[in-house]
Design a protein around this motif. Structure first.
Motif, PDB file in Angstrom:
ATOM      1  N   VAL A 133       4.326  -4.475  -4.951  1.00 30.13           N
ATOM      2  CA  VAL A 133       5.724  -4.385  -3.786  1.00 30.13           C
ATOM      3  C   VAL A 133       5.424  -5.279  -2.646  1.00 30.13           C
ATOM      4  O   VAL A 133       4.590  -5.513  -1.987  1.00 30.13           O
ATOM      5  CB  VAL A 133       6.019  -2.722  -3.571  1.00 30.13           C
ATOM      6  CG1 VAL A 133       7.086  -2.669  -2.487  1.00 30.13           C
ATOM      7  CG2 VAL A 133       6.007  -1.771  -4.636  1.00 30.13           C
ATOM      8  N   THR A 134       6.744  -5.847  -2.338  1.00 25.39           N
ATOM      9  CA  THR A 134       6.689  -6.721  -1.238  1.00 25.39           C
ATOM     10  C   THR A 134       6.207  -5.943   0.049  1.00 25.39           C
ATOM     11  O   THR A 134       6.878  -5.016   0.297  1.00 25.39           O
ATOM     12  CB  THR A 134       8.171  -7.344  -1.013  1.00 25.39           C
ATOM     13  OG1 THR A 134       8.919  -6.650  -0.806  1.00 25.39           O
ATOM     14  CG2 THR A 134       8.388  -8.354  -2.241  1.00 25.39           C
ATOM     15  N   ASP A 135       5.259  -6.569   0.871  1.00 20.85           N
ATOM     16  CA  ASP A 135       4.723  -5.793   1.869  1.00 20.85           C
ATOM     17  C   ASP A 135       4.395  -6.870   3.057  1.00 20.85           C
ATOM     18  O   ASP A 135       3.845  -7.755   2.447  1.00 20.85           O
ATOM     19  CB  ASP A 135       3.837  -4.662   1.556  1.00 20.85           C
ATOM     20  CG  ASP A 135       3.835  -3.552   2.458  1.00 20.85           C
ATOM     21  OD1 ASP A 135       4.336  -3.573   3.471  1.00 20.85           O
ATOM     22  OD2 ASP A 135       2.839  -2.782   1.875  1.00 20.85           O
ATOM     23  N   ALA A 136       3.861  -6.583   4.070  1.00 17.18           N
ATOM     24  CA  ALA A 136       2.891  -6.992   5.133  1.00 17.18           C
ATOM     25  C   ALA A 136       1.487  -6.691   4.793  1.00 17.18           C
ATOM     26  O   ALA A 136       1.280  -5.588   3.904  1.00 17.18           O
ATOM     27  CB  ALA A 136       3.135  -6.589   6.548  1.00 17.18           C
ATOM     28  N   ARG A 137       0.575  -7.664   4.856  1.00 26.26           N
ATOM     29  CA  ARG A 137      -0.765  -7.263   4.599  1.00 26.26           C
ATOM     30  C   ARG A 137      -1.572  -7.353   5.910  1.00 26.26           C
ATOM     31  O   ARG A 137      -1.259  -8.118   6.798  1.00 26.26           O
ATOM     32  CB  ARG A 137      -1.400  -8.425   3.502  1.00 26.26           C
ATOM     33  CG  ARG A 137      -0.525  -8.345   2.382  1.00 26.26           C
ATOM     34  CD  ARG A 137      -0.250  -7.381   1.542  1.00 26.26           C
ATOM     35  NE  ARG A 137       0.970  -7.764   0.619  1.00 26.26           N
ATOM     36  CZ  ARG A 137       1.366  -6.881  -0.428  1.00 26.26           C
ATOM     37  NH1 ARG A 137       0.796  -5.796  -0.912  1.00 26.26           N
ATOM     38  NH2 ARG A 137       2.661  -7.081  -1.094  1.00 26.26           N
ATOM     39  N   GLY A 138      -2.620  -6.533   6.105  1.00 27.38           N
ATOM     40  CA  GLY A 138      -3.221  -6.439   7.273  1.00 27.38           C
ATOM     41  C   GLY A 138      -4.676  -6.761   6.893  1.00 27.38           C
ATOM     42  O   GLY A 138      -5.410  -6.464   6.093  1.00 27.38           O
ATOM     43  N   MET A 139      -5.325  -7.233   8.219  1.00 32.42           N
ATOM     44  CA  MET A 139      -6.947  -7.403   8.440  1.00 32.42           C
ATOM     45  C   MET A 139      -7.215  -6.841   9.413  1.00 32.42           C
ATOM     46  O   MET A 139      -6.507  -7.115  10.620  1.00 32.42           O
ATOM     47  CB  MET A 139      -7.235  -8.717   8.106  1.00 32.42           C
ATOM     48  CG  MET A 139      -8.704  -9.048   8.666  1.00 32.42           C
ATOM     49  SD  MET A 139      -9.314 -10.723   8.795  1.00 32.42           S
ATOM     50  CE  MET A 139      -9.445 -11.073   6.971  1.00 32.42           C
ATOM     51  N   ALA A 140      -7.928  -6.115   9.864  1.00 34.02           N
ATOM     52  CA  ALA A 140      -8.691  -5.535  10.962  1.00 34.02           C
ATOM     53  C   ALA A 140     -10.175  -5.748  10.868  1.00 34.02           C
ATOM     54  O   ALA A 140     -10.973  -5.514  10.107  1.00 34.02           O
ATOM     55  CB  ALA A 140      -8.366  -4.067  11.333  1.00 34.02           C
ATOM     56  N   ILE A 141     -10.617  -6.492  12.365  1.00 33.81           N
ATOM     57  CA  ILE A 141     -11.992  -6.679  12.377  1.00 33.81           C
ATOM     58  C   ILE A 141     -12.540  -5.805  13.527  1.00 33.81           C
ATOM     59  O   ILE A 141     -12.071  -5.987  14.687  1.00 33.81           O
ATOM     60  CB  ILE A 141     -12.337  -8.266  12.846  1.00 33.81           C
ATOM     61  CG1 ILE A 141     -11.549  -9.096  11.700  1.00 33.81           C
ATOM     62  CG2 ILE A 141     -13.544  -8.596  12.941  1.00 33.81           C
ATOM     63  CD1 ILE A 141     -11.805 -10.642  11.964  1.00 33.81           C
ATOM     64  N   LYS A 142     -13.658  -5.413  13.195  1.00 33.05           N
ATOM     65  CA  LYS A 142     -14.565  -4.644  14.244  1.00 33.05           C
ATOM     66  C   LYS A 142     -15.759  -5.259  14.598  1.00 33.05           C
ATOM     67  O   LYS A 142     -16.805  -5.076  13.555  1.00 33.05           O
ATOM     68  CB  LYS A 142     -14.729  -3.336  13.760  1.00 33.05           C
ATOM     69  CG  LYS A 142     -15.275  -2.119  14.843  1.00 33.05           C
ATOM     70  CD  LYS A 142     -15.427  -0.779  14.313  1.00 33.05           C
ATOM     71  CE  LYS A 142     -14.058  -0.056  14.235  1.00 33.05           C
ATOM     72  NZ  LYS A 142     -13.427   0.181  15.454  1.00 33.05           N
ATOM     73  N   ALA A 218       6.644  -9.707   2.249  1.00 32.72           N
ATOM     74  CA  ALA A 218       6.478 -10.923   1.177  1.00 32.72           C
ATOM     75  C   ALA A 218       5.808 -10.565  -0.095  1.00 32.72           C
ATOM     76  O   ALA A 218       5.034  -9.312  -0.068  1.00 32.72           O
ATOM     77  CB  ALA A 218       5.467 -11.905   1.792  1.00 32.72           C
ATOM     78  N   PRO A 219       5.743 -11.304  -0.999  1.00 34.46           N
ATOM     79  CA  PRO A 219       5.094 -10.764  -2.408  1.00 34.46           C
ATOM     80  C   PRO A 219       3.500 -10.828  -2.101  1.00 34.46           C
ATOM     81  O   PRO A 219       2.987 -11.407  -1.187  1.00 34.46           O
ATOM     82  CB  PRO A 219       5.372 -12.006  -3.296  1.00 34.46           C
ATOM     83  CG  PRO A 219       6.804 -12.560  -2.730  1.00 34.46           C
ATOM     84  CD  PRO A 219       6.900 -12.301  -1.462  1.00 34.46           C
ATOM     85  N   ALA A 220       2.751 -10.032  -2.790  1.00 31.06           N
ATOM     86  CA  ALA A 220       1.302 -10.013  -2.485  1.00 31.06           C
ATOM     87  C   ALA A 220       0.643 -11.320  -2.832  1.00 31.06           C
ATOM     88  O   ALA A 220       0.985 -12.060  -3.721  1.00 31.06           O
ATOM     89  CB  ALA A 220       0.760  -8.901  -3.411  1.00 31.06           C
ATOM     90  N   PRO A 221      -0.392 -11.737  -2.021  1.00 28.78           N
ATOM     91  CA  PRO A 221      -1.287 -12.707  -2.457  1.00 28.78           C
ATOM     92  C   PRO A 221      -1.945 -12.312  -3.673  1.00 28.78           C
ATOM     93  O   PRO A 221      -2.200 -11.164  -3.938  1.00 28.78           O
ATOM     94  CB  PRO A 221      -2.259 -13.007  -1.259  1.00 28.78           C
ATOM     95  CG  PRO A 221      -2.456 -11.596  -0.483  1.00 28.78           C
ATOM     96  CD  PRO A 221      -0.986 -11.100  -0.885  1.00 28.78           C
TER      97      PRO A 221
END
Length: 379
Positions: A133-142, A218-221
Protein backbone atom coordinates in the motif's frame (compact mmCIF):
# COMPACT_ATOMS: atom_id res chain seq x y z
CA UNK A 1 -30.47 12.17 -36.59
CA UNK A 2 -28.99 10.09 -33.78
CA UNK A 3 -25.52 10.30 -35.34
CA UNK A 4 -25.86 14.07 -35.61
CA UNK A 5 -26.87 14.25 -31.94
CA UNK A 6 -23.83 12.22 -30.90
CA UNK A 7 -21.55 14.50 -32.96
CA UNK A 8 -23.00 17.59 -31.30
CA UNK A 9 -22.66 16.03 -27.87
CA UNK A 10 -19.06 15.05 -28.63
CA UNK A 11 -18.23 18.56 -29.81
CA UNK A 12 -19.82 20.01 -26.65
CA UNK A 13 -17.86 17.67 -24.39
CA UNK A 14 -14.63 18.48 -26.22
CA UNK A 15 -15.23 22.21 -25.78
CA UNK A 16 -16.04 21.65 -22.11
CA UNK A 17 -12.82 19.68 -21.56
CA UNK A 18 -10.78 22.36 -23.36
CA UNK A 19 -12.45 25.04 -21.24
CA UNK A 20 -11.69 23.19 -18.01
CA UNK A 21 -8.09 22.61 -19.09
CA UNK A 22 -7.76 26.32 -19.91
CA UNK A 23 -9.15 27.29 -16.51
CA UNK A 24 -6.82 24.80 -14.79
CA UNK A 25 -3.87 26.21 -16.74
CA UNK A 26 -4.71 29.78 -15.72
CA UNK A 27 -5.14 28.73 -12.07
CA UNK A 28 -1.80 26.90 -12.21
CA UNK A 29 -0.02 29.93 -13.67
CA UNK A 30 -1.58 32.30 -11.12
CA UNK A 31 -0.82 30.00 -8.18
CA UNK A 32 2.75 29.42 -9.36
CA UNK A 33 3.25 33.16 -9.73
CA UNK A 34 1.81 33.77 -6.26
CA UNK A 35 4.00 31.13 -4.63
CA UNK A 36 7.07 32.43 -6.46
CA UNK A 37 6.32 35.87 -5.01
CA UNK A 38 5.34 34.62 -1.56
CA UNK A 39 7.97 31.89 -1.07
CA UNK A 40 11.11 34.01 -1.11
CA UNK A 41 13.68 35.09 1.41
CA UNK A 42 14.92 36.38 3.66
CA UNK A 43 13.43 34.43 6.59
CA UNK A 44 14.00 34.42 10.31
CA UNK A 45 16.67 32.24 11.89
CA UNK A 46 14.72 32.30 15.17
CA UNK A 47 11.58 30.50 16.33
CA UNK A 48 8.25 32.31 16.54
CA UNK A 49 5.63 30.66 18.76
CA UNK A 50 2.04 31.62 17.83
CA UNK A 51 -0.54 32.20 20.52
CA UNK A 52 -2.72 29.23 21.34
CA UNK A 53 -0.15 26.63 20.27
CA UNK A 54 0.03 25.02 23.72
CA UNK A 55 -3.76 24.56 23.89
CA UNK A 56 -3.81 23.07 20.39
CA UNK A 57 -1.05 20.64 21.40
CA UNK A 58 -3.15 19.38 24.31
CA UNK A 59 -6.10 18.77 21.98
CA UNK A 60 -3.82 16.91 19.57
CA UNK A 61 -2.64 14.65 22.41
CA UNK A 62 -6.23 13.61 23.11
CA UNK A 63 -6.87 12.94 19.41
CA UNK A 64 -3.64 10.94 19.07
CA UNK A 65 -4.59 8.80 22.07
CA UNK A 66 -7.99 8.20 20.49
CA UNK A 67 -6.22 6.96 17.34
CA UNK A 68 -4.05 4.65 19.46
CA UNK A 69 -7.22 3.23 21.02
CA UNK A 70 -8.85 2.79 17.61
CA UNK A 71 -5.94 0.95 16.02
CA UNK A 72 -4.71 -1.25 18.83
CA UNK A 73 -3.82 -4.74 17.66
CA UNK A 74 -5.79 -7.20 19.79
CA UNK A 75 -4.83 -6.08 23.31
CA UNK A 76 -1.58 -4.37 22.27
CA UNK A 77 -1.46 -0.61 21.85
CA UNK A 78 0.53 0.67 18.87
CA UNK A 79 2.04 4.03 17.97
CA UNK A 80 -0.27 6.74 16.62
CA UNK A 81 2.03 6.93 13.55
CA UNK A 82 4.65 4.57 12.10
CA UNK A 83 2.84 1.75 13.87
CA UNK A 84 4.30 -1.06 11.75
CA UNK A 85 8.02 -1.74 12.07
CA UNK A 86 10.05 -3.70 9.53
CA UNK A 87 12.58 -4.23 12.28
CA UNK A 88 14.93 -2.63 14.77
CA UNK A 89 18.57 -3.23 13.90
CA UNK A 90 21.94 -2.49 15.44
CA UNK A 91 24.08 0.03 13.58
CA UNK A 92 27.30 2.02 13.77
CA UNK A 93 27.42 5.75 13.05
CA UNK A 94 30.96 6.96 12.35
CA UNK A 95 31.79 10.66 12.23
CA UNK A 96 33.95 11.69 9.28
CA UNK A 97 37.60 12.49 9.97
CA UNK A 98 37.86 15.62 7.82
CA UNK A 99 34.93 17.78 8.90
CA UNK A 100 35.39 21.55 8.89
CA UNK A 101 35.13 23.29 12.29
CA UNK A 102 31.60 24.49 11.46
CA UNK A 103 30.46 20.89 11.01
CA UNK A 104 32.01 19.59 14.24
CA UNK A 105 28.92 20.08 16.38
CA UNK A 106 27.34 17.99 19.10
CA UNK A 107 27.66 14.27 18.45
CA UNK A 108 29.77 15.06 15.35
CA UNK A 109 32.43 17.02 17.27
CA UNK A 110 34.97 14.20 17.61
CA UNK A 111 36.65 13.18 14.35
CA UNK A 112 36.33 9.46 13.60
CA UNK A 113 34.06 8.80 16.61
CA UNK A 114 31.94 5.66 16.17
CA UNK A 115 28.58 5.65 17.94
CA UNK A 116 26.69 2.45 18.60
CA UNK A 117 23.09 2.92 17.54
CA UNK A 118 19.68 1.33 17.14
CA UNK A 119 17.65 1.95 13.97
CA UNK A 120 13.92 1.43 13.59
CA UNK A 121 12.58 1.09 10.02
CA UNK A 122 8.84 1.40 9.53
CA UNK A 123 5.77 2.28 7.50
CA UNK A 124 4.17 5.62 8.25
CA UNK A 125 0.53 4.70 8.75
CA UNK A 126 -1.24 4.69 12.11
CA UNK A 127 -2.21 1.02 11.74
CA UNK A 128 -0.41 -1.97 10.21
CA UNK A 129 -1.23 -2.59 6.56
CA UNK A 130 0.26 -4.44 3.61
CA UNK A 131 3.65 -3.02 2.61
CA UNK A 132 2.43 -2.76 -1.00
CA UNK A 133 0.00 0.00 0.00
CA UNK A 134 1.31 3.45 -0.85
CA UNK A 135 2.67 5.05 2.31
CA UNK A 136 5.50 7.06 3.81
CA UNK A 137 8.43 5.02 5.18
CA UNK A 138 10.33 5.94 8.32
CA UNK A 139 13.78 5.66 9.83
CA UNK A 140 14.54 6.54 13.44
CA UNK A 141 18.13 6.49 14.72
CA UNK A 142 19.06 6.32 18.39
CA UNK A 143 22.71 6.96 19.25
CA UNK A 144 23.63 5.28 22.54
CA UNK A 145 25.80 6.36 25.49
CA UNK A 146 25.86 10.02 24.48
CA UNK A 147 27.51 12.16 27.19
CA UNK A 148 26.25 15.54 28.29
CA UNK A 149 23.03 16.97 29.67
CA UNK A 150 19.84 15.74 28.00
CA UNK A 151 17.23 18.19 26.71
CA UNK A 152 14.53 16.49 28.79
CA UNK A 153 15.83 17.18 32.26
CA UNK A 154 13.38 14.75 33.90
CA UNK A 155 15.08 11.84 32.07
CA UNK A 156 18.82 12.48 32.56
CA UNK A 157 19.55 8.75 32.51
CA UNK A 158 18.74 8.35 28.81
CA UNK A 159 22.14 9.40 27.37
CA UNK A 160 20.75 9.21 23.83
CA UNK A 161 20.55 11.25 20.65
CA UNK A 162 17.58 10.48 18.40
CA UNK A 163 17.07 11.46 14.76
CA UNK A 164 13.53 10.88 13.45
CA UNK A 165 13.00 10.92 9.68
CA UNK A 166 10.65 9.85 6.93
CA UNK A 167 10.81 9.33 3.19
CA UNK A 168 9.80 12.74 1.85
CA UNK A 169 11.63 16.07 2.13
CA UNK A 170 8.64 18.13 3.26
CA UNK A 171 5.50 17.60 5.30
CA UNK A 172 1.85 17.99 4.20
CA UNK A 173 1.09 20.41 7.05
CA UNK A 174 2.75 23.73 7.78
CA UNK A 175 2.30 24.16 11.51
CA UNK A 176 0.53 22.99 14.66
CA UNK A 177 -2.84 24.52 13.66
CA UNK A 178 -2.87 22.57 10.40
CA UNK A 179 -1.69 19.42 12.15
CA UNK A 180 -4.61 19.70 14.57
CA UNK A 181 -7.00 19.94 11.60
CA UNK A 182 -5.32 17.00 9.86
CA UNK A 183 -5.23 14.58 12.78
CA UNK A 184 -8.83 15.39 13.72
CA UNK A 185 -9.90 14.40 10.19
CA UNK A 186 -7.88 11.17 10.46
CA UNK A 187 -9.50 10.27 13.76
CA UNK A 188 -13.00 10.54 12.26
CA UNK A 189 -12.07 8.64 9.10
CA UNK A 190 -12.86 11.68 6.91
CA UNK A 191 -9.38 12.46 5.66
CA UNK A 192 -10.72 14.69 2.89
CA UNK A 193 -11.59 17.25 5.57
CA UNK A 194 -7.88 17.68 6.29
CA UNK A 195 -7.48 19.40 2.93
CA UNK A 196 -11.03 20.68 2.36
CA UNK A 197 -12.11 21.78 5.86
CA UNK A 198 -14.91 23.97 4.46
CA UNK A 199 -15.76 22.18 1.22
CA UNK A 200 -17.91 25.02 -0.12
CA UNK A 201 -15.22 27.68 0.50
CA UNK A 202 -12.23 27.36 -1.88
CA UNK A 203 -10.26 29.81 0.28
CA UNK A 204 -9.94 27.07 2.93
CA UNK A 205 -8.75 24.38 0.52
CA UNK A 206 -5.22 23.04 1.00
CA UNK A 207 -4.51 21.94 -2.57
CA UNK A 208 -0.72 22.31 -2.35
CA UNK A 209 -0.65 20.24 0.82
CA UNK A 210 -2.87 17.62 -0.83
CA UNK A 211 -0.28 17.31 -3.61
CA UNK A 212 2.48 16.92 -0.99
CA UNK A 213 0.45 14.23 0.78
CA UNK A 214 -0.09 12.35 -2.48
CA UNK A 215 3.63 12.52 -3.23
CA UNK A 216 4.42 11.30 0.30
CA UNK A 217 2.18 8.24 -0.12
CA UNK A 218 4.57 6.58 -2.53
CA UNK A 219 4.94 2.96 -3.66
CA UNK A 220 7.16 0.88 -1.41
CA UNK A 221 10.90 0.68 -2.15
CA UNK A 222 12.30 -2.76 -2.88
CA UNK A 223 13.86 -2.69 0.60
CA UNK A 224 13.97 -0.27 3.57
CA UNK A 225 17.73 -0.02 2.96
CA UNK A 226 17.14 1.52 -0.48
CA UNK A 227 15.11 4.57 0.55
CA UNK A 228 16.22 8.09 1.49
CA UNK A 229 14.93 9.59 4.73
CA UNK A 230 14.54 13.26 5.75
CA UNK A 231 14.07 15.00 9.09
CA UNK A 232 11.50 17.38 7.48
CA UNK A 233 11.67 19.70 10.50
CA UNK A 234 14.78 21.69 11.52
CA UNK A 235 17.17 21.39 14.46
CA UNK A 236 19.95 23.39 16.00
CA UNK A 237 23.35 22.44 14.69
CA UNK A 238 25.61 24.27 17.06
CA UNK A 239 24.77 27.92 16.45
CA UNK A 240 23.25 27.18 13.03
CA UNK A 241 19.91 25.64 12.04
CA UNK A 242 19.82 22.50 9.91
CA UNK A 243 17.80 19.58 8.60
CA UNK A 244 19.06 16.00 8.42
CA UNK A 245 19.00 13.41 5.67
CA UNK A 246 20.06 9.75 5.52
CA UNK A 247 20.70 8.38 2.03
CA UNK A 248 21.91 4.97 0.76
CA UNK A 249 25.67 4.69 0.29
CA UNK A 250 26.16 1.43 -1.66
CA UNK A 251 29.74 2.23 -2.69
CA UNK A 252 30.94 1.83 0.90
CA UNK A 253 29.37 -1.62 1.33
CA UNK A 254 29.91 -4.92 -0.48
CA UNK A 255 28.12 -5.06 -3.84
CA UNK A 256 24.70 -6.60 -3.38
CA UNK A 257 21.66 -7.36 -5.52
CA UNK A 258 18.51 -8.15 -3.59
CA UNK A 259 16.78 -11.29 -4.91
CA UNK A 260 13.26 -10.61 -6.24
CA UNK A 261 10.74 -10.35 -3.42
CA UNK A 262 7.10 -11.38 -3.45
CA UNK A 263 5.54 -7.93 -3.04
CA UNK A 264 2.10 -9.47 -2.57
CA UNK A 265 3.14 -10.65 0.88
CA UNK A 266 1.98 -8.31 3.66
CA UNK A 267 5.47 -7.94 5.21
CA UNK A 268 7.73 -8.10 2.16
CA UNK A 269 9.83 -5.13 3.36
CA UNK A 270 10.68 -6.99 6.56
CA UNK A 271 11.45 -10.03 4.40
CA UNK A 272 13.77 -7.95 2.20
CA UNK A 273 15.59 -6.63 5.27
CA UNK A 274 15.90 -10.17 6.64
CA UNK A 275 17.11 -11.46 3.28
CA UNK A 276 20.00 -8.99 3.19
CA UNK A 277 21.10 -8.83 6.82
CA UNK A 278 20.21 -12.28 8.15
CA UNK A 279 20.11 -14.71 5.22
CA UNK A 280 22.76 -13.28 2.87
CA UNK A 281 24.75 -11.64 5.72
CA UNK A 282 25.46 -8.47 3.72
CA UNK A 283 25.69 -5.12 5.57
CA UNK A 284 23.88 -1.97 4.43
CA UNK A 285 25.41 1.51 4.29
CA UNK A 286 24.09 5.07 4.41
CA UNK A 287 25.45 8.59 4.70
CA UNK A 288 24.10 10.96 7.36
CA UNK A 289 23.99 14.51 6.01
CA UNK A 290 22.96 17.97 7.15
CA UNK A 291 21.52 20.92 5.24
CA UNK A 292 22.28 24.21 6.96
CA UNK A 293 19.75 27.03 6.79
CA UNK A 294 20.66 30.12 4.78
CA UNK A 295 18.23 32.76 6.16
CA UNK A 296 18.73 34.89 3.04
CA UNK A 297 16.93 32.15 1.09
CA UNK A 298 13.37 30.89 1.55
CA UNK A 299 14.21 28.25 4.16
CA UNK A 300 11.64 28.88 6.94
CA UNK A 301 11.79 27.24 10.35
CA UNK A 302 8.09 27.32 11.21
CA UNK A 303 6.66 25.89 7.95
CA UNK A 304 7.46 22.20 7.41
CA UNK A 305 5.52 22.13 4.11
CA UNK A 306 8.36 24.09 2.47
CA UNK A 307 11.20 22.00 1.10
CA UNK A 308 14.60 23.58 1.60
CA UNK A 309 16.04 23.57 -1.91
CA UNK A 310 19.42 21.96 -2.46
CA UNK A 311 20.18 24.78 -4.90
CA UNK A 312 19.93 27.17 -1.91
CA UNK A 313 21.85 24.96 0.54
CA UNK A 314 23.49 21.64 -0.40
CA UNK A 315 23.53 18.62 1.89
CA UNK A 316 26.87 17.96 3.57
CA UNK A 317 27.92 14.51 4.78
CA UNK A 318 28.92 14.41 8.46
CA UNK A 319 28.86 10.66 9.21
CA UNK A 320 28.62 7.17 7.75
CA UNK A 321 25.94 4.74 8.92
CA UNK A 322 26.62 1.01 8.71
CA UNK A 323 24.08 -1.70 9.50
CA UNK A 324 26.08 -4.94 9.93
CA UNK A 325 24.78 -8.40 9.10
CA UNK A 326 22.69 -9.61 12.04
CA UNK A 327 19.70 -11.59 13.24
CA UNK A 328 16.99 -9.14 14.23
CA UNK A 329 13.69 -10.86 13.45
CA UNK A 330 12.86 -12.89 16.58
CA UNK A 331 9.81 -12.61 18.86
CA UNK A 332 11.89 -11.22 21.73
CA UNK A 333 13.70 -8.64 19.58
CA UNK A 334 10.49 -7.61 17.83
CA UNK A 335 8.80 -7.04 21.19
CA UNK A 336 11.79 -5.00 22.36
CA UNK A 337 11.57 -3.01 19.12
CA UNK A 338 7.89 -2.32 19.72
CA UNK A 339 8.65 -1.09 23.24
CA UNK A 340 11.34 1.37 22.15
CA UNK A 341 10.53 5.09 22.10
CA UNK A 342 12.10 7.50 19.63
CA UNK A 343 11.76 11.23 20.13
CA UNK A 344 13.81 14.08 18.61
CA UNK A 345 13.83 15.59 22.11
CA UNK A 346 15.89 12.65 23.36
CA UNK A 347 19.24 14.32 22.82
CA UNK A 348 21.60 17.15 23.64
CA UNK A 349 21.27 20.91 23.30
CA UNK A 350 23.58 21.09 20.27
CA UNK A 351 20.83 19.35 18.26
CA UNK A 352 17.75 20.87 19.93
CA UNK A 353 14.61 20.50 17.77
CA UNK A 354 13.13 23.82 16.65
CA UNK A 355 9.93 24.95 14.93
CA UNK A 356 6.27 24.33 15.64
CA UNK A 357 6.06 20.69 14.57
CA UNK A 358 9.06 19.85 16.76
CA UNK A 359 7.58 21.74 19.71
CA UNK A 360 4.44 19.68 19.18
CA UNK A 361 6.47 16.47 19.14
CA UNK A 362 7.90 17.30 22.56
CA UNK A 363 4.48 17.01 24.20
CA UNK A 364 2.70 14.53 21.92
CA UNK A 365 5.45 11.93 21.54
CA UNK A 366 5.99 11.71 25.29
CA UNK A 367 2.29 11.63 26.18
CA UNK A 368 1.43 8.96 23.59
CA UNK A 369 4.50 6.91 24.51
CA UNK A 370 3.58 7.00 28.21
CA UNK A 371 -0.03 6.05 27.41
CA UNK A 372 0.99 3.20 25.10
CA UNK A 373 3.53 1.75 27.53
CA UNK A 374 1.16 1.99 30.51
CA UNK A 375 -1.51 0.04 28.58
CA UNK A 376 0.96 -2.56 27.29
CA UNK A 377 2.50 -3.17 30.71
CA UNK A 378 -0.49 -5.27 31.79
CA UNK A 379 -1.41 -6.09 35.37
Amino acid sequence: MLANLWMRLGAFLLKLVLLLLSIAGVVWILSSTWFAWHDRGPVSAEEHIPSGESAMSQEIIQTAIRIVDQHRESTRYLRDAHAKAHGCVKAEVQVLNDLTPALRQGVFAEAGKTWQATLRLSNGNAFPQFDSVTDARGMAIKLLDVPGAQLLTDKPERKEQDFVMFSHPNFFVSDVAEYQQNIAAQATGQTWQAFFPIWWDPRSWQLRHLLIANATLAPAPSSPTEATYYSVSPYKFGSANAKFRVAPDPLNCPAYTLPPQNEKLPNFLRNALHQRLSADRVPACFVLQIQRQDPSKYMPIEDTSIEWKESDAPFETVAKVRIPAQDFDTPALNLACDNLSFNPWFGVAAHRPIGGINRLRKTVYEAVSDYRHSRNAGP
